[in-house]
Each structure stands twice: as structure tokens, then as C-alpha cells.
Scaffold this motif. Sequence first.
Motif, short mmCIF file in Angstrom:
data_model
loop_
_atom_site.label_atom_id
_atom_site.label_comp_id
_atom_site.label_asym_id
_atom_site.label_seq_id
_atom_site.Cartn_x
_atom_site.Cartn_y
_atom_site.Cartn_z
N ALA A 217 33.25 45.89 27.80
CA ALA A 217 34.44 45.51 27.04
C ALA A 217 35.67 46.33 27.44
CB ALA A 217 34.16 45.65 25.54
N GLU A 218 35.49 47.64 27.62
CA GLU A 218 36.64 48.47 27.99
C GLU A 218 37.18 48.11 29.37
OE1 GLU A 218 35.64 52.58 27.57
OE2 GLU A 218 35.82 52.53 25.37
N GLU A 219 36.29 47.79 30.30
CA GLU A 219 36.72 47.38 31.63
C GLU A 219 37.49 46.07 31.57
OE1 GLU A 219 33.18 49.29 34.43
OE2 GLU A 219 32.88 47.34 33.46
N ILE A 220 37.06 45.17 30.71
CA ILE A 220 37.74 43.88 30.56
C ILE A 220 39.13 44.07 29.97
CG2 ILE A 220 37.70 41.69 29.31
CD1 ILE A 220 34.60 41.80 29.61
N ILE A 221 39.25 44.89 28.93
CA ILE A 221 40.56 45.16 28.34
C ILE A 221 41.48 45.81 29.37
CG2 ILE A 221 41.79 46.53 26.61
CD1 ILE A 221 40.37 44.13 25.43
N ALA A 222 40.95 46.74 30.15
CA ALA A 222 41.76 47.40 31.18
C ALA A 222 42.26 46.39 32.20
CB ALA A 222 40.94 48.49 31.88
N LEU A 223 41.41 45.45 32.61
CA LEU A 223 41.83 44.43 33.57
C LEU A 223 42.88 43.50 32.97
CD1 LEU A 223 41.55 43.07 36.30
CD2 LEU A 223 39.66 41.72 35.37
N ILE A 224 42.70 43.12 31.73
CA ILE A 224 43.70 42.26 31.06
C ILE A 224 45.05 42.95 31.03
CG2 ILE A 224 44.35 41.24 28.84
CD1 ILE A 224 41.28 40.82 28.37
N ASN A 225 45.08 44.22 30.66
CA ASN A 225 46.35 44.97 30.63
C ASN A 225 46.96 45.10 32.02
OD1 ASN A 225 46.22 45.35 27.86
ND2 ASN A 225 45.23 47.35 28.00
N ALA A 226 46.09 45.28 33.03
CA ALA A 226 46.58 45.44 34.40
C ALA A 226 47.17 44.15 34.95
CB ALA A 226 45.44 45.93 35.30
N CYS A 227 46.80 43.02 34.37
CA CYS A 227 47.28 41.71 34.84
C CYS A 227 48.44 41.16 34.03
CB CYS A 227 46.13 40.70 34.82
SG CYS A 227 44.86 41.00 36.06
N ASN A 228 48.88 41.89 33.04
CA ASN A 228 49.96 41.43 32.15
C ASN A 228 51.25 42.21 32.40
OD1 ASN A 228 51.54 40.51 30.02
ND2 ASN A 228 50.36 41.54 28.42
N PRO A 229 52.32 41.56 32.89
CA PRO A 229 52.48 40.11 33.06
C PRO A 229 52.38 39.61 34.50
CG PRO A 229 54.63 41.11 33.03
CD PRO A 229 53.62 42.26 32.94
N TRP A 230 52.23 40.48 35.49
CA TRP A 230 52.46 40.06 36.88
C TRP A 230 51.56 38.90 37.31
CZ3 TRP A 230 49.18 39.86 41.04
CH2 TRP A 230 47.94 40.48 40.91
N ASN A 231 50.31 38.86 36.81
CA ASN A 231 49.39 37.78 37.16
C ASN A 231 49.27 36.76 36.03
OD1 ASN A 231 47.43 36.76 39.16
ND2 ASN A 231 45.89 37.20 37.58
N ALA A 232 50.14 36.92 35.02
CA ALA A 232 50.10 36.06 33.83
C ALA A 232 48.76 36.12 33.13
CB ALA A 232 50.45 34.60 34.18
N GLY A 233 48.10 37.28 33.22
CA GLY A 233 46.83 37.47 32.55
C GLY A 233 45.67 37.60 33.51
N ASP A 235 42.18 36.41 34.99
CA ASP A 235 41.50 35.12 35.17
C ASP A 235 40.10 35.18 34.57
OD1 ASP A 235 43.42 33.59 37.07
OD2 ASP A 235 43.23 35.57 37.99
N ALA A 236 39.69 34.07 33.99
CA ALA A 236 38.36 34.04 33.36
C ALA A 236 37.89 32.61 33.19
CB ALA A 236 38.39 34.74 31.99
N THR A 237 36.58 32.48 33.07
CA THR A 237 35.98 31.21 32.65
C THR A 237 35.48 31.42 31.23
OG1 THR A 237 35.27 30.70 34.89
CG2 THR A 237 34.20 29.50 33.10
N LEU A 238 35.97 30.58 30.32
CA LEU A 238 35.62 30.72 28.90
C LEU A 238 34.94 29.43 28.44
CD1 LEU A 238 35.80 32.59 26.46
CD2 LEU A 238 38.06 31.66 25.97
N GLN A 239 33.62 29.49 28.34
CA GLN A 239 32.81 28.33 27.95
C GLN A 239 33.16 27.10 28.78
OE1 GLN A 239 31.25 29.97 23.85
NE2 GLN A 239 31.65 27.81 24.01
N GLY A 240 33.21 27.29 30.09
CA GLY A 240 33.44 26.20 31.01
C GLY A 240 34.88 25.88 31.30
N GLU A 241 35.81 26.56 30.63
CA GLU A 241 37.24 26.31 30.82
C GLU A 241 37.89 27.47 31.57
OE1 GLU A 241 41.18 25.24 28.09
OE2 GLU A 241 39.33 25.94 27.15
N GLN A 242 38.71 27.14 32.57
CA GLN A 242 39.43 28.17 33.30
C GLN A 242 40.67 28.59 32.51
OE1 GLN A 242 38.24 29.54 36.27
NE2 GLN A 242 36.49 28.30 35.64
N VAL A 243 40.77 29.87 32.20
CA VAL A 243 41.88 30.38 31.41
C VAL A 243 42.38 31.68 32.01
CG1 VAL A 243 40.93 29.37 29.30
CG2 VAL A 243 40.43 31.76 29.86
#
Length: 308
Positions: A217-233, A235-243
Motif C-alpha cells: 500500500a505504501e509503495e502504491i501511494i508513493a507511486l500515485i504521488n510521484a505521478c501527480n500531476p505530470w502523468n495525470a496519475g 496507471d492501473a487496472t481496476l476490476q477490468g477497467e483502465q484508469v
Amino acid sequence: METQKKILVLCGGKFAFPALQLLAFENFMCGIGIGGASETIVDALERESEDNNLGFKSFPDKNSISELRQWIDGLKPDYIFCISFPYLIPETVLSYGEQKFINFHPGPLPQYRGAMPIFEVLKNQETETAICTHFMNSEFDKGNIIFNDPVPVEAEDTYGKLTVKLSNRMAHVALNMANMLQFASSIPNQPQDERLSCYFEKPRLSDTYINWNRMNAEEIIALINACNPWNAGADATLQGEQVKIIAAELLDEPHDQMAGTIVSAIDSVQIACVDNQQIAVSILSTDYGIMTASQYITLHPEKAGIFN
């Protein structure tokens, strides 16, 4: 009275603006070179340069660097500062003068060489970064270090927040360097320790993608912060949906779901992580656009509640 040193600044865009303003205010600057920037930024800097009687030149691509030495020879600066200038400066230009070119790298060296140290520092969950001031040679980020100026990384820092923090700090570091050059007969420096060196290429999709089965979880939060805003977040697959997940926080609640599963979607989108923790997503981007968690839940009522 000793003549004020003249400094030419080569930069790559808005990140350098606070430093440009401060150096101009203190009458250090004699010119601005901008590399690879948008027409809007180029036009704005050109107007400001004209208003302040500064030399100005745009370098739109790598090939235009062939014009750099002649331009420098015409301006005759005492030193050249580089702040996020996107192109490697060749020996033919560096030969203008020994220890005349000084780079301001937005990350500690030699540990964070590369074009985007801010992303890497956040992704790696560092609690401190730095602005490294170093003399330049013909290789990216490898010249002798003058000093590393430490900058704390806060838990809530995103790529955007840390960039603004470093940009503002950069202005004072550049001014301190200009004052040092004004009064010092020589500048202490030391070679980089290659045993500590690491070069990071510009991030690719594999670097910005959340792997629910491997990342805690901490690695995921760190990646989300590192991608905001330059990569607009991130990237992930959430229950079959690309978000893209733009903002989320750690939720210290255990679960019995598979990693990457939506555990609950009531007030936030709570997602199970492999370490038995959850993240609570508040802002994300889908094919419908950027939206809050509540808007996402409204669009996907089938995902509300607890998933079994």
C-alpha cells in the motif's frame, strides 16, 4: 569596486522562473537561453528579456545547439548557469572556459542522475532530496559537485508540490552560487563517488503502472504521488477497467479480498492491497474524464458497497 559578474542562464521552462526573477533582480543576469519549450513560454521570456535588456535565444531542438557557442561568445558571460536545460552541452561549447558552466540538478547526486529525479525520489519514498550544484562536463550529471543543498520531502508531497518547493528553493541556491562566484577566488568542488551513482531513464509505462500483486500500500501511494500531476496519475487496472489514480491515501484497515479488488465504494473507492492494507482513492481518471470518487461511484453503481 569589483565589477558584477555576468551570468547567462540556460533553462527549460517554468521550473527556472523564480531563479530567473531573483538573479535578474540582483542584476546578475546578462541573458536567457530556453531549450525545447512551448511557444507560450518562449514568447513570455523573450518579452521579459527585451524589457530588461537581456540577451535572449531559443533552442527548439538538439540541432540548434550548434548555434550556442557563437551566441555565448557574443554575450561574453562570466558564468553559465543551467537549470533544467534539456540538451547535453558539447565540448565545443564547454571549452568556452574551465569551470564556467554550472548545473543545478533537482535531486541529490550521484544517487539520482537523470531527467526526472523528482519522480524517482517520490517513488522511492525518500524523506529528503536535494538541489545539487555541480560543474558541468560532456556527460549528463557527472561533473564535480560543489554542494548538495538538502530539501525535506513531506509525506503529502506530490510531484507537483515537490516541484514547486524545489523551484522556489532553486532561486535562492542559484543566488547563493552567484554571490559565491562574485567574491570567491576559487570554488571548492569534489568528484562524484561513482560507487553511489545511479542513472534513471525517463519513466515508461512500466514505471508508472500499479502492480497490485507486487506493490504494498505504501509503495502504491508513493507511486500515485510521484505521478501527480505530470502523468495525470498512476496507471492501473481496476476490476477490468483502465484508469489513472490521481489522489489516494493509506487506509489502515485489514481485508480478506484479492489485491486490486474494490473492497468498498461508498465515500471513497477502497482498494485491497497485497499487504492486507487498503488505499482510499479520492480522485481518478477514466474514459469519462477526471472525477472524484463519489462521481465514479455514481457512474458505476454496481461497484458500490462491499465486494465478495
